[in-house]
Design an enzyme around this catalytic site. Structure first.
Site, PDB file in Angstrom:
ATOM      1  N   GLU A  82       0.278   3.746   1.682  1.00  0.00           N
ATOM      2  CA  GLU A  82       0.041   4.079   2.908  1.00  0.00           C
ATOM      3  C   GLU A  82       1.439   3.816   3.898  1.00  0.00           C
ATOM      4  OE1 GLU A  82      -2.180   6.162   4.849  1.00  0.00           O
ATOM      5  OE2 GLU A  82      -3.470   6.377   3.123  1.00  0.00           O
ATOM      6  N   TYR A  86      -2.863   0.782  10.081  1.00  0.00           N
ATOM      7  CA  TYR A  86      -3.074   0.253   8.805  1.00  0.00           C
ATOM      8  C   TYR A  86      -1.705   0.064   7.972  1.00  0.00           C
ATOM      9  CZ  TYR A  86      -4.268  -0.597   3.666  1.00  0.00           C
ATOM     10  OH  TYR A  86      -4.193  -1.069   2.517  1.00  0.00           O
ATOM     11  N   SER A  99       0.864  -1.199  -0.007  1.00  0.00           N
ATOM     12  CA  SER A  99      -0.051   0.063   0.035  1.00  0.00           C
ATOM     13  C   SER A  99       1.006   1.246   0.022  1.00  0.00           C
ATOM     14  CB  SER A  99      -0.857  -0.059   1.149  1.00  0.00           C
ATOM     15  OG  SER A  99      -1.612   1.313   1.453  1.00  0.00           O
TER      16      SER A  99
END
Length: 305
Positions: free
Chosen positions: A97, A118, A95
């Site tokens: 992120e 996350y 990801s």
């Protein structure tokens, strides 16, 4: 288990081409049993608790599913390879992120600095994949995908939350939309293009990690403007700020450099930001029209009784 977003695909391609098996990545034994039955040659590991804001409320669960689940998947695949004497290629969904506070553009060589449970969990999963690749010679490739959207996106995510609201507002089913931070920017692409990149990654002879992105960034305000503008409305007339929807730690800017994917995979995004937003708005206007029609029939039926 909800199959709402899978059933249309099964109807389109047929149940023989898309066979569902039930399990949970947190159950290592079930994974081992399933893989021994299916005997796959390619595994696309996409399972996650994928809502970043929710991960702050459920950090332990998020880590268990993402980091622990990934470890279970690669361990089960390694056991399958040893028992059958075959090579199984794994695609692991990373990801953007994971980059978090790292300044854009972010590439495969950029430093990781996640800003959410996350992102931290995805980073742990990333390193589990790398460790197994380097320790045991397994084919495990990490795809570091930036935000990928489509009409199938879950309605709890900001892009779909916006386009769903546009459709319902147009059809008179909703008056207001509540959102958090409107200034954060993201690199939004079409999920269909990104799935093609996933497949290309597993067609290589050697596993590598790839950033998959469009290279352009837009703010939430930009997405609002494009979505509401496509139906000749001003988003400012319908959107309210809600502090409760803010993250404890925000990621201000994400924008990926996918030049490696272009060079090695021959991959480039085929769908523009404007095309993506228009596609999602059209779909959700259709859903809203169906919802309005059902409400009308229900009212008429109630009046007749």
């Amino acid at each position: 288990m909800s199959r709402e977003r899978l059933d249309p695909i099964r109807r389109e391609f047929g149940e023989r081409r898309l066979v569902l098996h039930y399990g949970d990545v947190t159950e290592a034994g079930r994974l081992t049993t399933l893989l021994s039955q299916i005997k796959p040659r390619e595994v696309y590991h996409l399972a996650a608790q994928s809502h970043v804001r929710v991960s702050f409320d459920q950090p332990e669960y998020t880590n268990t599913v993402i980091a622990g689940g990934t470890l279970n998947v690669v361990t089960a695949v390694r056991a399958l390879e040893q028992s059958l004497g075959v090579r199984v290629k794994i695609y692991n969904a990373g990801s953007s992120e994971m980059f978090g506070a790292t300044a854009p553009p972010q590439s495969e060589g950029s430093a990781f600095h996640p800003r959410s449970p996350y992102g931290v969990s995805k980073l742990a999963a990333h390193w589990h994949a790398v460790n197994h690749r380097e320790s045991y010679g397994m084919f495990i490739a990490n795809g570091i995908l930036f935000n990928h959207e489509s009409p199938r996106r879950g309605e709890q995510f900001v892009t779909r939350k916006i386009t769903r609201a546009v459709g319902r507002i147009v059809c008179g089913l909703q008056d207001r939309l509540r959102l958090g931070n409107l200034d954060s920017t993201r690199d939004w692409g079409f999920a269909g293009d990104y799935v093609e990149a996933m497949w290309k990654i597993l067609q290589l002879d050697r596993a590598e990690d790839f950033v998959i992105a469009t290279g352009t960034e837009y703010s939430v305000r930009d997405f609002l403007s494009a979505a509401f503008g496509s139906v000749d409305l001003r988003w400012q007339d319908y959107v309210d700020y809600d502090r409760a929807l803010e993250r404890p730690a925000e990621v201000d800017r994400l924008s990926g450099d996918a030049s490696k994917a272009k060079r090695i995979l021959g991959w480039e995004p085929a769908t523009s930001f404007a095309q993506l937003v228009s596609m999602m708005v059209r779909h959700d206007i259709g859903l809203a029209k169906d919802e309005a029609a059902l409400r009308s029939v229900s009212r008429s039926y109630g009046a007749a009784e």
